[in-house]
Design a protein around this motif. Structure first.
Motif, PDB file in Angstrom:
ATOM      1  N   ARG A   1     -24.395  42.191  34.857  1.00 41.90           N
ATOM      2  CA  ARG A   1     -24.503  43.223  35.089  1.00 41.90           C
ATOM      3  C   ARG A   1     -22.999  44.186  34.034  1.00 41.90           C
ATOM      4  NH1 ARG A   1     -26.972  42.980  39.931  1.00 41.90           N
ATOM      5  NH2 ARG A   1     -25.134  43.245  40.989  1.00 41.90           N
ATOM      6  N   GLU A   2     -22.219  43.335  34.765  1.00 37.03           N
ATOM      7  CA  GLU A   2     -20.683  43.711  34.270  1.00 37.03           C
ATOM      8  C   GLU A   2     -20.828  43.578  33.162  1.00 37.03           C
ATOM      9  OE1 GLU A   2     -15.952  42.034  34.562  1.00 37.03           O
ATOM     10  OE2 GLU A   2     -18.096  41.064  35.632  1.00 37.03           O
TER      11      GLU A   2
ATOM     12  N   ALA B   1     -26.523  35.777  43.032  1.00 37.61           N
ATOM     13  CA  ALA B   1     -26.357  37.094  43.075  1.00 37.61           C
ATOM     14  C   ALA B   1     -24.986  37.215  42.530  1.00 37.61           C
ATOM     15  CB  ALA B   1     -26.092  37.060  44.449  1.00 37.61           C
ATOM     16  N   MET B   2     -24.050  36.557  42.103  1.00 33.84           N
ATOM     17  CA  MET B   2     -23.178  36.140  41.328  1.00 33.84           C
ATOM     18  C   MET B   2     -23.076  36.372  40.093  1.00 33.84           C
ATOM     19  SD  MET B   2     -20.242  36.903  41.379  1.00 33.84           S
ATOM     20  CE  MET B   2     -19.152  36.417  42.662  1.00 33.84           C
ATOM     21  N   GLN B   3     -24.557  35.113  39.305  1.00 36.25           N
ATOM     22  CA  GLN B   3     -25.001  35.533  38.530  1.00 36.25           C
ATOM     23  C   GLN B   3     -25.718  37.036  37.572  1.00 36.25           C
ATOM     24  OE1 GLN B   3     -27.436  32.245  36.963  1.00 36.25           O
ATOM     25  NE2 GLN B   3     -25.910  30.613  38.031  1.00 36.25           N
ATOM     26  N   ARG B   4     -26.662  37.972  38.762  1.00 35.13           N
ATOM     27  CA  ARG B   4     -26.936  38.863  38.471  1.00 35.13           C
ATOM     28  C   ARG B   4     -25.333  39.861  38.206  1.00 35.13           C
ATOM     29  NH1 ARG B   4     -30.666  37.162  41.303  1.00 35.13           N
ATOM     30  NH2 ARG B   4     -29.670  37.903  43.763  1.00 35.13           N
ATOM     31  N   ALA B   5     -24.318  40.047  38.922  1.00 42.63           N
ATOM     32  CA  ALA B   5     -23.482  40.053  39.255  1.00 42.63           C
ATOM     33  C   ALA B   5     -22.809  40.707  38.015  1.00 42.63           C
ATOM     34  CB  ALA B   5     -22.672  40.436  40.313  1.00 42.63           C
ATOM     35  N   MET B   6     -22.540  39.234  37.179  1.00 43.39           N
ATOM     36  CA  MET B   6     -22.043  38.806  35.851  1.00 43.39           C
ATOM     37  C   MET B   6     -23.142  39.600  35.122  1.00 43.39           C
ATOM     38  SD  MET B   6     -20.471  35.002  37.098  1.00 43.39           S
ATOM     39  CE  MET B   6     -19.481  35.032  34.926  1.00 43.39           C
TER      40      MET B   6
END
Length: 292
Positions: free
Chosen positions: A175-176, A168-173
């Motif tokens: 998108r960022e 989940a953090m990888q996907r958020a990063m």
């Protein structure tokens, strides 16, 4: 005769014991020797005599040792869980202290590296952990070396190998990063439009100084359009060229109307009515026997 046999056996045992007392140390090794539990001077590389049952020698390797730290579950400063592993390169600089100061210097260095890794990474946020590993490596090496120096062990290098973060953090990063790239693209596009407008303003100013240059530019544009073999060409004309012709159109219409060349609404003849068609006789059949 019996005592001779006993003497020969004793001499044989002495020779075996003496032969077993010879030890060979490699160039990269040092020997820490104890005689009846008392520390003796350090043994140098080469052939050394260590009396069996009297002396005890511990071999110490002076080469650089590669130690892999297993993955550690840590929580960064910004509360992001991660798994971090690293590699440590250390070397024994004082063989006596590495034996006298700690039971097993390799195991002790490994445990100290693991605890220091969790402590140092826990004080940094995720961005620092991913982008500034060099600073964290130096901090790790300095902290571990401060703990292992009393043992005669010097830490040469500490490198963080891999950082695993949740999906989940990888996907958020991701998108960022995508949003950041789009922001940069928009800024670059805006700067390009600004520079293009400035250049176009300068070009228009230069072309306005000489009207012939504008006509040459039109001809060049027509040449470029003709090279594409297009069936339809839309070519704009400036108002300063067709303006005089448009201004003369009302005068020309008035002149034509005055001379009677143009038809007016009253002078247009009405269309003639279409002639009526003659009646057509249609024969009606009469049945037989109907005549009277």
């Amino acid at each position: 005769m019996a005592w001779l046999i006993v003497l020969l056996i004793v001499l044989g045992l002495v020779l075996i014991w003496f032969a077993a007392s010879f030890k060979v140390l490699q160039e990269y090794e040092r020997g820490v020797t104890f005689r009846f539990g008392r520390l003796r001077p350090i043994r140098q590389p080469g052939v050394q005599i260590v009396f069996l049952g009297i002396d005890t020698m511990v071999r110490v390797d002076l080469r650089i040792v590669t130690l892999t730290i297993p993955p550690q579950d840590v929580i960064t400063k910004d509360n992001v869980p991660a798994r971090v592993n690293a590699v440590v390169l250390f070397q024994v600089t004082d063989p006596v202290r590495s034996v006298m100061g700690v039971e097993n210097h390799a195991v002790a260095t490994s445990q100290m590296a693991q605890t220091t890794l969790r402590s140092v990474v826990g004080r940094a946020d995720l961005d620092t952990l991913l982008a500034h590993r060099a600073d964290l490596n130096e901090d790790l090496a300095r902290n571990i070396n401060a703990q292992t120096e009393p043992w005669g062990v010097q830490v040469k290098v500490v490198e963080i190998k891999d950082v695993e973060i949740p999906q989940a953090m990888q996907r958020a990063m991701a998108r960022e990063a995508e949003a950041e790239r789009e922001r940069r693209a928009k800024i670059i596009n805006a700067h390009g439009e600004l520079q293009a407008s400035e250049e176009l303003g300068q070009a228009a100013e230069i072309l306005s100084r000489n009207p012939a240059s504008l006509q040459l530019r039109y001809l060049q544009t027509l040449l470029e359009l003709g090279a594409d073999h297009n069936s339809t060409v839309v070519f704009p004309l400036p108002m300063d060229i067709i303006g005089p012709f448009l201004n003369k159109i009302p005068q020309w219409l008035d002149k034509q109307a005055a001379t009677g060349s143009l038809p007016t609404a009253g002078s247009v003849p009405a269309p003639a009515a279409a002639p009526a068609s003659p009646p057509v006789a249609v024969p009606v059949p009469v049945p037989e026997g109907s005549y009277s």
